[in-house]
Write a protein that holds these residues in place. Sequence first.
Motif, mmCIF file in Angstrom:
data_model
loop_
_atom_site.group_PDB
_atom_site.id
_atom_site.type_symbol
_atom_site.label_atom_id
_atom_site.label_comp_id
_atom_site.label_asym_id
_atom_site.label_seq_id
_atom_site.Cartn_x
_atom_site.Cartn_y
_atom_site.Cartn_z
ATOM 1 N N PRO A 171 48.423 33.001 41.670
ATOM 2 C CA PRO A 171 49.022 33.759 40.753
ATOM 3 C C PRO A 171 48.522 33.489 39.208
ATOM 4 N N LEU A 172 47.947 32.343 38.980
ATOM 5 C CA LEU A 172 47.376 32.334 37.645
ATOM 6 C C LEU A 172 46.227 33.147 37.449
ATOM 7 N N ARG A 173 45.279 33.306 38.416
ATOM 8 C CA ARG A 173 44.005 34.229 38.150
ATOM 9 C C ARG A 173 44.299 35.612 38.891
ATOM 10 N N TYR A 174 45.716 36.093 39.007
ATOM 11 C CA TYR A 174 45.856 37.439 39.618
ATOM 12 C C TYR A 174 45.450 38.527 38.849
ATOM 13 N N THR A 175 45.682 38.733 37.561
ATOM 14 C CA THR A 175 45.027 39.648 36.820
ATOM 15 C C THR A 175 43.721 39.547 36.520
ATOM 16 N N ALA A 176 42.978 38.431 36.749
ATOM 17 C CA ALA A 176 41.590 38.221 36.370
ATOM 18 C C ALA A 176 40.763 38.668 37.636
ATOM 19 N N ILE A 177 41.361 38.375 38.817
ATOM 20 C CA ILE A 177 40.787 38.781 40.193
ATOM 21 C C ILE A 177 40.967 40.449 40.413
ATOM 22 N N LEU A 178 42.093 40.892 40.283
ATOM 23 C CA LEU A 178 42.235 42.039 40.311
ATOM 24 C C LEU A 178 42.435 43.055 38.981
ATOM 25 N N THR A 179 40.996 43.137 38.348
ATOM 26 C CA THR A 179 40.844 43.738 37.106
ATOM 27 C C THR A 179 40.934 45.324 37.284
ATOM 28 N N LEU A 180 41.207 46.025 36.366
ATOM 29 C CA LEU A 180 41.425 47.662 36.430
ATOM 30 C C LEU A 180 39.817 48.173 36.983
ATOM 31 N N PRO A 181 38.894 47.807 36.359
ATOM 32 C CA PRO A 181 37.478 48.308 37.174
ATOM 33 C C PRO A 181 37.315 47.817 38.554
ATOM 34 N N ARG A 182 38.013 46.680 38.947
ATOM 35 C CA ARG A 182 37.797 46.461 40.482
ATOM 36 C C ARG A 182 38.946 47.314 41.330
ATOM 37 N N ILE A 183 40.073 47.355 40.671
ATOM 38 C CA ILE A 183 41.088 48.179 41.391
ATOM 39 C C ILE A 183 40.434 49.652 41.630
ATOM 40 N N ILE A 184 39.956 50.236 40.335
ATOM 41 C CA ILE A 184 39.387 51.588 40.457
ATOM 42 C C ILE A 184 38.267 51.664 41.500
#
Length: 316
Positions: free
Chosen positions: A131-144
């Motif tokens: 959970p601490l790296r959740y947004t760092a792993i699933l970044t916007l460019p990666r989601i796109i």
Amino acid sequence: MGAENNESLDLLSIFLTGIPGLEAQHGWLSIPFFIMYIVAIVGNSLIMIAVQQESALHEPMYLFLSMLAITEVGVSVSTLPTVMGILWFNAYRIDFDGCLAQMFFIHTFSGMESGVLLAMSYDRFVAIYNPLRYTAILTLPRIISMGLGITLKSVALMAPLPILLKQLPYCHINILSHSYCLHSDLIQLPCADTRLNSILGLAIVLATFGLDSLLIVVSYGLILYTVMGIASGEGRKKTLNTCVSHICAVLIYYVPMIGVSVMHRVAKHASPVVHTLMSSIYLFVPPVLNPIIYSVKTRPIQQGIANLFSCKKGSI
């Protein structure tokens, strides 16, 4: 020359089927179908708009939910013209190219929906495991990139289907068993060997729905393993509660699909109404129920949709 002309005419003479035995009730049946379309299209569109406009919803979970809503609107819009055309206007005939186009879009959006559900299971795994790296792993460019990858995969897999069907001869009256065009229906029509089409169709099913469902099961196995490592029972319950909406979406999508597959193989002699009902549940129920489930179970989505209406009211 006459035979060739007849063959060409037959290519333009594909007829869809409404609800067998209930043709006289099509007017009344159009009401629940139309309501389902309205709920599916409006409900999923509201989720897409809310995620786009609310900065609080610019998180991986809600971005993937927005992708799911896009695929479900796509499925609904793909079937709407022929289903409502039959129920309202008795418009059973469809142009062959139009039928191929509808088949392509239905299967493409369905494949994308399966891929998005897999991406959402990965999202839940990352959120629980790290959970601490959740947004760092699933970044916007990666989601796109994941969204584009899901789209390209589905388009690339489905594109050969209409191309191969277009090459085959059709030498008799072509009647499909549903109110829309599906590959499993269309490969029954040619008066030629369709083994290649059947093999390709099976390979696509395994590469999309089969593989995606297997990886979703693996993801939830890893999620359960991680949750069991949480010391407090309350913590385990709270963590699993974040997956409830997605689990419901997966069940709503895959259970009817499995039911349709079993019906076609085990209950071939069942009433045509039963087959039509099962196929309708598979295509129509997920787009209707998913926005309702996520709106009820996910407070930020509730708030985002409420803000949309409050903004509109304020502007008036």
